[in-house]
Design an enzyme around this catalytic site. Structure first.
Site, PDB file in Angstrom:
ATOM      1  N   ASP A  52     -51.068 -33.623 -10.512  1.00  0.00           N
ATOM      2  CA  ASP A  52     -49.786 -34.223 -10.872  1.00  0.00           C
ATOM      3  C   ASP A  52     -49.829 -34.514 -12.376  1.00  0.00           C
ATOM      4  O   ASP A  52     -50.878 -34.396 -13.034  1.00  0.00           O
ATOM      5  CB  ASP A  52     -49.494 -35.478 -10.041  1.00  0.00           C
ATOM      6  CG  ASP A  52     -47.995 -35.807 -10.021  1.00  0.00           C
ATOM      7  OD1 ASP A  52     -47.238 -35.246 -10.848  1.00  0.00           O
ATOM      8  OD2 ASP A  52     -47.567 -36.635  -9.202  1.00  0.00           O
TER       9      ASP A  52
HETATM   10  C1  BGC Z   1     -44.315 -36.705 -10.138  1.00  0.00           C
HETATM   11  C2  BGC Z   1     -44.246 -35.426  -9.336  1.00  0.00           C
HETATM   12  C3  BGC Z   1     -43.408 -34.402 -10.061  1.00  0.00           C
HETATM   13  C4  BGC Z   1     -43.983 -34.192 -11.445  1.00  0.00           C
HETATM   14  C5  BGC Z   1     -43.263 -33.142 -12.255  1.00  0.00           C
HETATM   15  C6  BGC Z   1     -44.686 -36.456 -11.585  1.00  0.00           C
HETATM   16  O1  BGC Z   1     -44.529 -37.606 -12.336  1.00  0.00           O
HETATM   17  O2  BGC Z   1     -45.234 -37.584  -9.532  1.00  0.00           O
HETATM   18  O3  BGC Z   1     -43.723 -35.664  -8.066  1.00  0.00           O
HETATM   19  O4  BGC Z   1     -43.384 -33.210  -9.342  1.00  0.00           O
HETATM   20  O5  BGC Z   1     -43.945 -35.422 -12.149  1.00  0.00           O
HETATM   21  O6  BGC Z   1     -41.997 -33.520 -12.602  1.00  0.00           O
END
Ligand code: BGC
Length: 765
Positions: A287
């Protein structure tokens, strides 16, 4: 599209004939062909090129184009996210295909959580439909629109089971139940990937957040998770597994730690379980910035160590940090990371690119330049009918005293509330590339429904919150919430004046979309106090009061519920939300949604979920006893239970009929009920089947959902609904962590919610 890569093909063939097989071609979509191709390709790649494949960067409209182009040309990046137009995507793919040494295509990803251009209801609302066809519709349309924007992958579905309404991200998931979440996740993956993620209008999914993100302590985002193996395997892991079994090509690794180990550093999770046990062949993606965060988690002392741990634990691709590119070359030179480990990670990236069909046609999701939409936000690109259809199905009628609803399209209706005229809030969090101006507010939806028939008055009545700290929080990055500068009392007075002129008052209250989002944890679940004051003032007018809730989590609404004549839970219902809610309010659609979460009476009851374990001292409503498990200062149980939702018609459920009193070892048994629409209107409902294993080697939940069917019945019509129960439905993880079904008595409960059920039994031999 052939002309673009035929130019690059000619150039590269002239320069490097040995590379011909890595270029666009006719590669069969089989695992064997893919593995052979990727192995060959890996042999040609330098260490830096392999490491480049592991880097995923966010490229929004503000990024320096030159720097990005340079990185792509030097093969320093494997994939891009947050670019959502074909023109911009094509420019980057051109760079990779024309100027990088090996011409390995990039893939392009985005958070398509509940729609791309057309915004559907938030996932929690989709779960409220209990309608797998509706979820598939959302998946198909979202994939279509995302692929039409040139995207290859989505960071969805989010299947984090959550019993934590304080957590803002519950809005992105499918609620508190494992079975329902698994069904929803599986349907979403099947719909989005279609027959093949390589198809023109399919996208590859990336199930998230692996794992257990929905169980963060105290519901505080990014917090730790501590969980028994039994609970993990029984309640939290199955939805990820279901999505992977449905073929999800990607897995996004969670930001939280599990029993002290950050998921990003958890080789048990990412290798032993995911790869060895579950045989996952796709790609794992960290993530956002999670590799860096290993330092703050306290498991790595410096960036290099963080990179070593993440890579060795099984994180293939790093999202939004430069750590892999910066530190992996040295780590490999020093022998701390082996070439085989780099190859494995790069192989997974190349595998998914192959599966996305990018080696056959890097422009497969772009089409010819000439076909690019002139206006990416053109009305013609939206799927409004589908959005309205799904939104109506996701609305839950919680209360309807004396048939206050449906409303008549006559007389005078006052629509009041801070969410009534908000095009932004109704879309909910993670609204992808949706445009607020294109969404239908409740005010607009009610205008459309009543035009020329009834008088519709409108007043805002209150801001979403009067708390300056909360207002600033909501407007931190963009002016998301407009703040009316009238005094709170003036706003209420103006609203009351309108209410007094009306026959009925509809109050649209709840949360702004930013209150139920990532990093939007709450320590309370109330409707903000200023909105409560507004409701009390409206109630005091004596007019019938219909509360339309907009929110991304269950709220504690004991007082509001008492005041209201009718309560409609609409969540955040998307682009067509206003029309869909109006359809339900005026009876053009008979509500059929059911709650996918329990509604606590207060924040102090959390966690409160229907499938809890029994205690040695259960509380008994009929015979209350001090030394039983309950709070002495609150009514036990939720305000509204899991699976609950009313209709404008009534249904009856017959006693359960078992096909046999026994179920043979590894056999099946069937449980049936006859459901009758005993009211005056046609309507749909959801028949739910729960099981309970009353005596087992470990305590088993008082009930667990093991099947559901959404049925449509005309007034007066009956239908027999049959559930087949097989041995898998009886299995659980015992103390030795074996997945077993133990012989003995089982209780079957069938009903239209989790509380009022018809019960039967069978013996598993
Ligand atoms: C979130 C994810 C998301 C990613 C990309 C992160 O902060 O936890 O769920 O897919 O950002 O936008």
């Amino acid at each position: 599209m052939k002309w673009i890569y035929s130019v690059s093909l000619a150039v590269s063939l002239a320069m490097q004939p040995a590379l011909a097989e890595t270029l666009p071609g006719n590669h069969p979509m089989t695992e064997q062909a893919r593995d052979a191709f990727v192995n060959q390709l890996l042999k040609k790649m330098t260490l830096d090129e392999k490491i480049g494949q592991l880097r995923l960067i966010s490229v929004g409209p503000d990024n320096p184009k030159e720097a990005i182009r340079d990185m792509i040309q030097k093969s320093q990046v494997g994939a891009i996210f947050n670019t959502v137009t074909r023109q911009d995507i094509r420019a980057m793919q051109d760079q990779a295909m024309q100027l990088s040494r090996l011409k390995i295509p990039l893939f392009f990803a985005f958070d398509v959580i509940h729609g791309q251009r057309t915004i559907f209801p938030i996932p929690l609302a989709l779960a409220s439909s209990w309608d797998l066809d509706a979820v598939k519709e959302v998946g198909r349309v979202s994939a279509y629109e995302a692929a039409d924007d040139g995207l290859n992958m989505t960071w969805a579905p989010m299947v984090d089971v959550s019993r934590e309404p304080r957590w803002g991200r519950g809005s992105e998931g499918f609620g508190e139940d494992t079975w329902l979440t698994s069904e929803m996740g599986r349907s979403m993956v099947q719909a989005m990937q279609g027959k093949s993620a390589a198809d023109r209008y399919s996208v590859m999914t990336s199930v998230k957040h692996f794992a257990l993100y929905g169980a963060v302590e105290g519901g505080r985002d990014y917090n730790t998770v501590d969980m028994s193996p039994q609970r993990m395997f029984q309640d939290y892991l199955p939805p990820y597994k279901a999505s992977l079994d449905a073929g999800s090509g990607g897995v996004m690794v969670a930001l939280n730690s599990i029993n002290g180990v950050p998921a990003t550093a958890d080789s048990w999770l990412l290798k032993d379980l995911l790869r060895d046990k579950w045989k996952f062949k796709g790609i794992t993606i960290s993530d956002h910035g999670a590799i860096k965060e290993l330092i703050k988690h306290g498991v790595a002392s410096d960036p290099q160590e963080a990179v070593r741990i993440a890579l060795k634990s099984g994180v293939d691709m790093s999202m939004s940090d430069e750590y892999y590119s910066k530190y992996l070359p040295d780590l490999v030179k020093r022998g701390d990371v082996s070439m085989a480990e780099i190859d494995d990670a790069a192989r997974h990236v190349l595998n998914v690119k192959y599966d996305m069909g990018l080696f056959n046609d890097p422009y497969s999701h772009l089409g010819p330049k000439e076909s690019d939409p002139q206006d990416t936000n053109a009305e013609s690109r939206l799927h409004r009918a589908e959005a309205r259809d799904v939104a109506r199905k996701s609305i839950v009628l919680l209360k309807n005293r004396l048939e206050t609803l449906p409303l008549k399209k006559s007389g005078t209706i006052a629509l009041i509330g801070p969410l009534a005229d908000s095009q932004r809030d109704i879309m909910g969090s993670w609204s992808a590339a949706g445009v607020a101006k294109q969404s239908v507010s409740l005010l607009q939806g009610m205008r459309n429904a009543t035009e020329g028939k009834a008088t519709l008055l409108y007043e805002k009545g209150a801001n979403v919150s009067d708390n300056k700290g909360i207002q600033d929080f909501l407007n931190l990055y963009e002016p998301a919430v407009s703040i009316d500068t009238r005094s709170p009392q003036q706003m209420i007075d103006d609203a009351v004046a309108k209410a007094k002129q009306a026959d009925v008052v509809v109050a649209a209250v709840g949360e702004a979309q930013g209150m139920a989002h990532e990093a939007s944890s709450r320590s309370d679940l109330i409707i903000p106090p200023n909105q409560q004051r507004l409701l009390a003032a409206l109630k005091a007018t004596g007019k019938p009061l219909v509360i339309v809730l907009m929110n991304g989590r269950p709220l504690s609404i004991v007082n509001e519920d008492r005041m209201a004549d009718a309560v409609l839970e609409t969540w955040f219902s998307g682009t067509e939300g206003g029309n869909a809610i109006a359809d339900v309010l005026f009876g053009d659609y008979n509500p059929s949604g059911k709650l996918p979460v329990s509604f606590p009476r207060s924040v102090g009851q959390i966690p409160i979920y229907y499938n809890h374990l029994p205690t040695g001292r259960p509380y008994n409503f009929a015979k209350p006893n001090k030394y039983t498990s309950h709070y002495y200062d609150a009514v036990n149980g939720p305000l509204y239970p899991f699976g609950y939702g009313l209709s404008y018609t009534t249904f009856t459920v017959s006693p359960v009929k078992m096909s046999s009193p026994t179920m043979a070892r590894d056999g099946t048994v069937e449980a049936s009920v006859t459901v009758t629409n005993s009211g005056q209107r046609d309507g749909a409902t959801v028949v739910q089947m729960y099981l309970n294993d009353p005596v087992a080697s470990i305590s088993r939940p008082v009930q667990e959902l093991r099947g559901f069917k959404r049925i449509m019945l005309k007034a007066g019509e009956s239908q027999t609904v049959t559930f087949k129960i097989d041995v898998d439905a009886l299995k659980f993880w015992n103390q030795q962590m074996q997945h077993v079904a133990e012989p003995g008595k089982f209780n079957v409960m069938i009903g239209l919610d989790s509380v009022r059920t018809e019960n039967a039994q069978f013996n598993y031999l």
